[in-house]
Scaffold this motif. Structure first.
Motif, PDB file in Angstrom:
ATOM      1  N   VAL A  52       9.745  10.384  -3.466  1.00 45.53           N
ATOM      2  CA  VAL A  52       9.681  11.490  -2.511  1.00 45.53           C
ATOM      3  C   VAL A  52       8.231  11.837  -2.190  1.00 45.53           C
ATOM      4  CG1 VAL A  52      10.156  13.951  -2.182  1.00 45.53           C
ATOM      5  CG2 VAL A  52      11.932  12.463  -3.127  1.00 45.53           C
ATOM      6  N   GLU A  53       7.383  11.901  -3.215  1.00 46.98           N
ATOM      7  CA  GLU A  53       5.965  12.194  -2.990  1.00 46.98           C
ATOM      8  C   GLU A  53       5.317  11.133  -2.102  1.00 46.98           C
ATOM      9  OE1 GLU A  53       3.772  12.829  -6.561  1.00 46.98           O
ATOM     10  OE2 GLU A  53       5.149  14.373  -7.312  1.00 46.98           O
ATOM     11  N   ALA A  54       5.707   9.872  -2.326  1.00 50.22           N
ATOM     12  CA  ALA A  54       5.150   8.790  -1.505  1.00 50.22           C
ATOM     13  C   ALA A  54       5.582   8.933  -0.049  1.00 50.22           C
ATOM     14  CB  ALA A  54       5.594   7.437  -2.069  1.00 50.22           C
ATOM     15  N   ILE A  55       6.848   9.240   0.167  1.00 55.23           N
ATOM     16  CA  ILE A  55       7.359   9.438   1.533  1.00 55.23           C
ATOM     17  C   ILE A  55       6.609  10.576   2.213  1.00 55.23           C
ATOM     18  CG2 ILE A  55       9.354  10.255   2.865  1.00 55.23           C
ATOM     19  CD1 ILE A  55       9.758   7.402   2.094  1.00 55.23           C
ATOM     20  N   GLU A  56       6.446  11.674   1.496  1.00 58.08           N
ATOM     21  CA  GLU A  56       5.771  12.849   2.065  1.00 58.08           C
ATOM     22  C   GLU A  56       4.297  12.585   2.360  1.00 58.08           C
ATOM     23  OE1 GLU A  56       6.603  15.793  -0.883  1.00 58.08           O
ATOM     24  OE2 GLU A  56       8.559  16.327  -0.019  1.00 58.08           O
ATOM     25  N   ALA A  90       1.226   5.459 -10.983  1.00 56.72           N
ATOM     26  CA  ALA A  90       0.075   4.727 -10.437  1.00 56.72           C
ATOM     27  C   ALA A  90       0.463   3.979  -9.167  1.00 56.72           C
ATOM     28  CB  ALA A  90      -0.470   3.759 -11.484  1.00 56.72           C
ATOM     29  N   ALA A  91       1.616   3.308  -9.189  1.00 55.99           N
ATOM     30  CA  ALA A  91       2.074   2.560  -8.012  1.00 55.99           C
ATOM     31  C   ALA A  91       2.297   3.490  -6.827  1.00 55.99           C
ATOM     32  CB  ALA A  91       3.352   1.798  -8.337  1.00 55.99           C
ATOM     33  N   GLY A  92       2.909   4.648  -7.101  1.00 54.04           N
ATOM     34  CA  GLY A  92       3.161   5.605  -6.029  1.00 54.04           C
ATOM     35  C   GLY A  92       1.880   6.113  -5.391  1.00 54.04           C
ATOM     36  N   LYS A  93       0.898   6.451  -6.221  1.00 58.32           N
ATOM     37  CA  LYS A  93      -0.370   6.970  -5.692  1.00 58.32           C
ATOM     38  C   LYS A  93      -1.149   5.896  -4.941  1.00 58.32           C
ATOM     39  CE  LYS A  93       0.207  11.156  -7.088  1.00 58.32           C
ATOM     40  NZ  LYS A  93       0.504  12.210  -6.075  1.00 58.32           N
ATOM     41  N   ILE A  94      -1.083   4.660  -5.420  1.00 59.31           N
ATOM     42  CA  ILE A  94      -1.743   3.561  -4.709  1.00 59.31           C
ATOM     43  C   ILE A  94      -1.063   3.328  -3.363  1.00 59.31           C
ATOM     44  CG2 ILE A  94      -2.090   1.051  -4.748  1.00 59.31           C
ATOM     45  CD1 ILE A  94      -2.648   1.388  -7.795  1.00 59.31           C
ATOM     46  N   ALA A  95       0.267   3.373  -3.332  1.00 59.54           N
ATOM     47  CA  ALA A  95       0.999   3.220  -2.071  1.00 59.54           C
ATOM     48  C   ALA A  95       0.619   4.325  -1.084  1.00 59.54           C
ATOM     49  CB  ALA A  95       2.508   3.239  -2.327  1.00 59.54           C
TER      50      ALA A  95
END
Length: 287
Positions: free
Chosen positions: A251-255, A193-198
């Motif tokens: 990694v997904e967040a960076i991309e 959830a945090a990654g997708k919100i970021a």
């Protein structure tokens, strides 16, 4: 306080100035969980850190877990917990408890601590203002789909409510509960959830608090890892177990446009400030 300690404090302050200037006005998404949520001193230091970040012009967004608290109440109620590869199998009764603990207890405790520390926080869940649209997630067991109940994946993030709260100088504190288009409620992993919100916010940083130092490579803490090197580190076994989904989340967040991601030791007091405002930091950054 001795003169030497006073000088050390001033040196720490001056070290932070360039970072405060660089990140002022930027958004930092912090996944808050683990030991940092259960130790009283760490809970209070985290709240002070969030209030200070907002004070110097940085916009913290807190996404929290609550696994131990959920487990405690389920045990008290005589409801047995079942896990599949670390994921809680969530039936309707368990989902009711999960939502009650995350949104009604844990979320409000974090908000209250931030208020005590001098900050202004608002507690919400992913169901508020359509923040998190979820879908049912199945566990992949060697190609076979395993039904783990009301465990959700993130379908879509609508960051409008976060932007409104940021503009009005509030710190959003988010429980990772989402709903699908039919209104069915799902429990969502807080890291995800945090990654997708970021990603949706195009945040400057995504910070995951953990109960270990960070990412270990050859037995030593890696202060910085390139996202492109993560697949090989997983393949070689250097990164394994519960750290794999965390680094994949980074990694997904960076991309997806997040500038930097960090996996840090939440057992260290003021870990978030140390990671953002000092040259050395207290964990691993993935860039």
């Amino acid at each position: 306080m001795t003169m030497q300690k006073s000088i050390e404090k001033i040196n720490t302050l001056t070290e932070s100035f360039p970072y405060i200037k660089e990140f002022s006005g930027k958004t930092v998404v912090i996944k808050y969980g683990g030991h940092a949520m259960t130790d009283e001193a760490l809970r209070l230091s985290f709240a002070r850190d969030m209030a200070l970040l907002k004070l110097v012009g940085i916009n913290p967004v807190v996404v929290h877990g609550g696994g131990p608290q959920i487990g405690t109440l389920l045990e008290q109620l005589g409801i047995r917990s079942e896990f599949v590869d670390g994921m809680r199998v969530t039936d309707n009764a368990t989902m009711d408890i999960v939502e009650m603990v995350l949104t009604g207890k844990v979320n409000k405790e974090i908000v209250n601590n931030i208020h005590i520390a001098g900050g202004k926080a608002v507690g919400i869940s992913g169901k508020d203002a359509g923040l998190i649209t979820a879908r049912k997630m199945f566990h992949d067991d060697k190609g076979a789909r395993v039904d783990i109940g009301l465990v959700g994946a993130v379908e879509r993030i609508n960051p409008e409510i976060i932007r409104i709260l940021e503009k009005d100088r509030f710190i959003p504190v988010i429980a990772p509960i989402g709903a699908d288009s039919a209104g069915i409620t799902y429990n969502i992993n807080a890291d995800i959830a945090a990654g997708k919100i970021a990603e949706a916010l195009k945040a400057e940083k995504l910070i995951l608090l953990t109960d270990i130092q960070g990412v270990l490579v050859k037995g030593e803490l890696a202060s910085s890892i390139k996202a492109a090197d993560i697949p090989e580190l997983i393949k070689s076994g250097e990164i394994k177990g519960g750290m794999i989904p965390k680094v994949n989340c980074c990694v997904e967040a960076i991309e997806s446009g997040v500038h930097k991601t960090h996996i840090i030791d939440g057992r260290v007091e003021h870990a978030v400030l140390l990671e953002i405002f000092t040259d050395k930091g207290v964990g691993t950054q993935i860039v």
